[in-house]
Design a protein around this motif. Structure first.
Motif, mmCIF file in Angstrom:
data_model
loop_
_atom_site.group_PDB
_atom_site.id
_atom_site.type_symbol
_atom_site.label_atom_id
_atom_site.label_comp_id
_atom_site.label_asym_id
_atom_site.label_seq_id
_atom_site.Cartn_x
_atom_site.Cartn_y
_atom_site.Cartn_z
ATOM 1 N N THR A 93 0.877 -1.172 0.000
ATOM 2 C CA THR A 93 0.000 0.000 0.000
ATOM 3 C C THR A 93 0.910 1.215 0.000
ATOM 4 N N GLY A 128 -3.184 5.105 1.005
ATOM 5 C CA GLY A 128 -3.930 3.859 0.918
ATOM 6 C C GLY A 128 -4.146 3.368 -0.492
ATOM 7 N N THR A 153 -4.949 3.802 6.903
ATOM 8 C CA THR A 153 -4.805 3.181 5.584
ATOM 9 C C THR A 153 -3.927 1.932 5.620
ATOM 10 N N LYS A 192 -4.373 -1.097 3.197
ATOM 11 C CA LYS A 192 -5.625 -0.825 2.486
ATOM 12 C C LYS A 192 -5.661 -1.413 1.076
#
Length: 151
Positions: free
Chosen positions: A59, A63, A101, A104
């Protein structure tokens, strides 16, 4: 033995390292393993004809998915192929200092594959760059358990 496609989304190379390590390990155990990373397209992957998919993705940014996996993600979302014959797993790499995030991109791919009917095998592995500087070590342990669950 399974035919496994490892789809890698990477920016800095950590997800690629994990993918290559698992490809070597799975191949040594007798599985037919391919890895897709650069210039991967949905047509080229031919997911409906595959048995098993393992997504290994980092990631980055806020995110976001890595640039190299965005075309596959977007095509899946637009074309919505029936992936009900596909088993899959996800290894997500992230940094917990970005708590909102964290991993994510892996969560995004996981949700999309489930939405398209693919059958998740095992739990998603989430690797934190802050606590695990060598992500391939955690991935090897997880990968052995994941292979056993494939049946």
């Amino acid at each position: 033995m399974s035919s496994i496609l490892i789809l890698v989304g990477t920016e800095s190379g950590n997800a690629q390292m994990v993918g290559e390590t698992l490809m070597d390990e799975f191949s040594a155990k007798g599985h037919d393993v391919d890895m897709a990373m650069d210039d991967a397209t949905l047509d080229g992957l031919d997911l409906p004809a595959r048995d098993v998919l393992l997504v290994v993705t980092s990631t980055h940014g806020l995110g976001e998915l890595p640039d190299n996996i965005i075309p596959v993600h977007d095509a899946l979302g637009e074309e919505k192929p029936d992936l009900s014959g596909l088993k899959y797993g996800v290894i997500a790499l992230g940094d917990q200092t970005y708590s909102d995030t964290f991993c994510k991109a892996g969560k995004t791919m996981d949700a999309l594959l489930a939405e398209l009917g693919a059958h998740k095998v095992g739990e998603r592995l989430e690797i934190d760059a802050c606590t695990q500087p060598l992500p391939d070590e955690d991935a090897l342990t997880w990968g052995e358990e994941w292979l056993a669950q494939l049946g």
